[in-house]
Design a protein around this motif. Structure first.
Motif, PDB file in Angstrom:
ATOM      1  N   GLY A  99     -37.629 -34.070   1.017  1.00 46.66           N
ATOM      2  CA  GLY A  99     -38.922 -33.703   1.583  1.00 46.66           C
ATOM      3  C   GLY A  99     -39.034 -32.216   1.798  1.00 46.66           C
ATOM      4  N   GLN A 100     -40.154 -31.846   2.391  1.00 49.64           N
ATOM      5  CA  GLN A 100     -40.422 -30.445   2.703  1.00 49.64           C
ATOM      6  C   GLN A 100     -40.410 -30.264   4.209  1.00 49.64           C
ATOM      7  N   LEU A 101     -39.801 -29.183   4.641  1.00 50.84           N
ATOM      8  CA  LEU A 101     -39.808 -28.842   6.055  1.00 50.84           C
ATOM      9  C   LEU A 101     -40.196 -27.384   6.222  1.00 50.84           C
ATOM     10  N   ALA A 102     -41.048 -27.149   7.192  1.00 48.66           N
ATOM     11  CA  ALA A 102     -41.371 -25.784   7.601  1.00 48.66           C
ATOM     12  C   ALA A 102     -40.400 -25.419   8.709  1.00 48.66           C
ATOM     13  N   ASN A 103     -39.783 -24.269   8.586  1.00 53.21           N
ATOM     14  CA  ASN A 103     -38.813 -23.789   9.569  1.00 53.21           C
ATOM     15  C   ASN A 103     -39.279 -22.442  10.103  1.00 53.21           C
ATOM     16  N   ARG A 104     -38.724 -22.068  11.235  1.00 53.77           N
ATOM     17  CA  ARG A 104     -39.059 -20.776  11.823  1.00 53.77           C
ATOM     18  C   ARG A 104     -37.807 -19.912  11.830  1.00 53.77           C
ATOM     19  N   SER A 105     -37.933 -18.713  11.264  1.00 53.99           N
ATOM     20  CA  SER A 105     -36.793 -17.800  11.197  1.00 53.99           C
ATOM     21  C   SER A 105     -36.569 -17.134  12.559  1.00 53.99           C
ATOM     22  N   LYS A 106     -35.513 -16.401  12.648  1.00 52.68           N
ATOM     23  CA  LYS A 106     -35.161 -15.719  13.893  1.00 52.68           C
ATOM     24  C   LYS A 106     -36.277 -14.793  14.356  1.00 52.68           C
ATOM     25  N   ASN A 107     -36.986 -14.158  13.408  1.00 52.41           N
ATOM     26  CA  ASN A 107     -38.062 -13.232  13.790  1.00 52.41           C
ATOM     27  C   ASN A 107     -39.410 -13.929  13.977  1.00 52.41           C
ATOM     28  N   GLY A 108     -39.419 -15.266  13.911  1.00 54.19           N
ATOM     29  CA  GLY A 108     -40.640 -16.017  14.161  1.00 54.19           C
ATOM     30  C   GLY A 108     -41.460 -16.346  12.929  1.00 54.19           C
ATOM     31  N   GLN A 109     -41.070 -15.824  11.775  1.00 53.86           N
ATOM     32  CA  GLN A 109     -41.799 -16.109  10.527  1.00 53.86           C
ATOM     33  C   GLN A 109     -41.489 -17.530  10.058  1.00 53.86           C
ATOM     34  N   LEU A 110     -42.498 -18.160   9.461  1.00 53.19           N
ATOM     35  CA  LEU A 110     -42.281 -19.471   8.873  1.00 53.19           C
ATOM     36  C   LEU A 110     -41.660 -19.333   7.493  1.00 53.19           C
ATOM     37  N   PHE A 111     -40.760 -20.251   7.170  1.00 46.72           N
ATOM     38  CA  PHE A 111     -40.289 -20.390   5.793  1.00 46.72           C
ATOM     39  C   PHE A 111     -40.242 -21.876   5.484  1.00 46.72           C
ATOM     40  N   HIS A 112     -40.518 -22.204   4.238  1.00 42.76           N
ATOM     41  CA  HIS A 112     -40.653 -23.595   3.827  1.00 42.76           C
ATOM     42  C   HIS A 112     -39.583 -23.933   2.807  1.00 42.76           C
ATOM     43  N   LEU A 113     -38.974 -25.091   2.990  1.00 44.38           N
ATOM     44  CA  LEU A 113     -37.932 -25.541   2.078  1.00 44.38           C
ATOM     45  C   LEU A 113     -38.273 -26.913   1.521  1.00 44.38           C
ATOM     46  N   GLN A 114     -38.043 -27.074   0.223  1.00 48.92           N
ATOM     47  CA  GLN A 114     -38.015 -28.397  -0.403  1.00 48.92           C
ATOM     48  C   GLN A 114     -36.555 -28.804  -0.316  1.00 48.92           C
ATOM     49  N   LEU A 115     -36.265 -29.869   0.432  1.00 52.69           N
ATOM     50  CA  LEU A 115     -34.878 -30.204   0.759  1.00 52.69           C
ATOM     51  C   LEU A 115     -34.415 -31.522   0.166  1.00 52.69           C
ATOM     52  N   HIS A 116     -33.147 -31.547  -0.118  1.00 53.10           N
ATOM     53  CA  HIS A 116     -32.414 -32.763  -0.455  1.00 53.10           C
ATOM     54  C   HIS A 116     -31.250 -32.800   0.533  1.00 53.10           C
ATOM     55  N   ILE A 117     -31.241 -33.793   1.405  1.00 54.08           N
ATOM     56  CA  ILE A 117     -30.180 -33.920   2.407  1.00 54.08           C
ATOM     57  C   ILE A 117     -29.473 -35.240   2.149  1.00 54.08           C
ATOM     58  N   PHE A 118     -28.156 -35.194   2.126  1.00 51.44           N
ATOM     59  CA  PHE A 118     -27.413 -36.421   1.861  1.00 51.44           C
ATOM     60  C   PHE A 118     -26.159 -36.487   2.726  1.00 51.44           C
ATOM     61  N   PRO A 119     -25.767 -37.716   3.087  1.00 50.56           N
ATOM     62  CA  PRO A 119     -24.529 -37.893   3.860  1.00 50.56           C
ATOM     63  C   PRO A 119     -23.305 -37.816   2.942  1.00 50.56           C
ATOM     64  N   PHE A 120     -22.202 -37.394   3.507  1.00 51.81           N
ATOM     65  CA  PHE A 120     -20.935 -37.375   2.771  1.00 51.81           C
ATOM     66  C   PHE A 120     -19.816 -37.621   3.766  1.00 51.81           C
ATOM     67  N   PHE A 121     -18.656 -37.980   3.234  1.00 46.82           N
ATOM     68  CA  PHE A 121     -17.458 -38.118   4.052  1.00 46.82           C
ATOM     69  C   PHE A 121     -16.533 -36.964   3.732  1.00 46.82           C
ATOM     70  N   ASP A 122     -16.014 -36.322   4.763  1.00 47.17           N
ATOM     71  CA  ASP A 122     -15.081 -35.224   4.527  1.00 47.17           C
ATOM     72  C   ASP A 122     -13.685 -35.784   4.254  1.00 47.17           C
ATOM     73  N   SER A 123     -12.728 -34.910   4.089  1.00 45.49           N
ATOM     74  CA  SER A 123     -11.370 -35.331   3.734  1.00 45.49           C
ATOM     75  C   SER A 123     -10.696 -36.143   4.835  1.00 45.49           C
ATOM     76  N   GLU A 124     -11.219 -36.080   6.049  1.00 45.20           N
ATOM     77  CA  GLU A 124     -10.656 -36.851   7.156  1.00 45.20           C
ATOM     78  C   GLU A 124     -11.429 -38.137   7.418  1.00 45.20           C
ATOM     79  N   GLY A 125     -12.400 -38.448   6.544  1.00 49.99           N
ATOM     80  CA  GLY A 125     -13.174 -39.673   6.701  1.00 49.99           C
ATOM     81  C   GLY A 125     -14.348 -39.565   7.653  1.00 49.99           C
TER      82      GLY A 125
END
Length: 184
Positions: A99-125
């Motif tokens: 999906g797309q998310l609008a985020n706010r940067s440290k200086n207050g400006q908006l930036f928009h990302l088209q994101l792919h977020i997925f779960p994973f297991f690290d080496s410790e499970g």
């Protein structure tokens, strides 16, 4: 389903899985996963444990300001709580979220990302989450400018018709008059 990666919040481990000469891996990995594509890794509670240079550049935060922090630091306030509830429900079920998310940067400006977020297991499970995105800020701004230009044009046309000396009216699809000017 979550995929299993031998990952301890280090892109170096990811790059080693690719069967390419080390110099090519280093160059590709650096260019893609550091300079161009915002990438972040988080633990099961959504605390960032890795952010790349592109992510830091977009957000305006230094790496040390983000590590260990929740993504809430970037919330723009433009999304309903339901968006994040759906995102976390999807990830908790072991599925990827797009999906797309609008985020706010440290200086207050908006930036928009088209994101792919997925779960994973690290080496410790332990489960974690990887988010990789594309900066679509300029595209969103162009769309907003186009919509604003259309609204200005429509308002100007309405004003021309309304103030015009020629009787003018507007019909809808059922041939009902929906608008007329003063000259009518």
């Amino acid at each position: 389903m979550p995929i299993h990666l031998n990952l301890t919040c280090s892109l170096a481990n990811l790059a080693q899985e690719v069967e390419l000469p080390a110099t090519v891996r280093q160059q590709l990995g650096y260019m893609l996963f550091n300079e161009h594509l915002p990438l972040s890794l988080s633990d099961s509670r959504g605390r960032m444990c890795y952010v790349n240079q592109a992510f830091c550049h977009l957000s305006g935060y230094r790496r040390d300001e983000l590590l260990g922090r929740s993504y809430r630091i970037l919330r723009s306030g433009l999304h309903s709580p339901n968006v994040f509830r759906t995102l976390w429900e999807t990830l908790s079920a072991g599925a990827s979220w797009h999906g797309q998310l609008a985020n706010r940067s440290k200086n207050g400006q908006l930036f928009h990302l088209q994101l792919h977020i997925f779960p994973f297991f690290d080496s410790e499970g332990e489960i974690g989450y990887a988010a990789i995105g594309s900066d679509i800020t300029s595209l969103i701004r162009q769309r907003q400018s186009a919509v604003q230009a259309q609204l200005r044009s429509a308002k100007l046309l309405d004003q021309i018709i309304e103030d015009g000396p020629v009787p003018t009216f507007v019909l809808d699809l059922s041939h009902t008059i929906t608008h007329w000017n003063r000259a009518c």
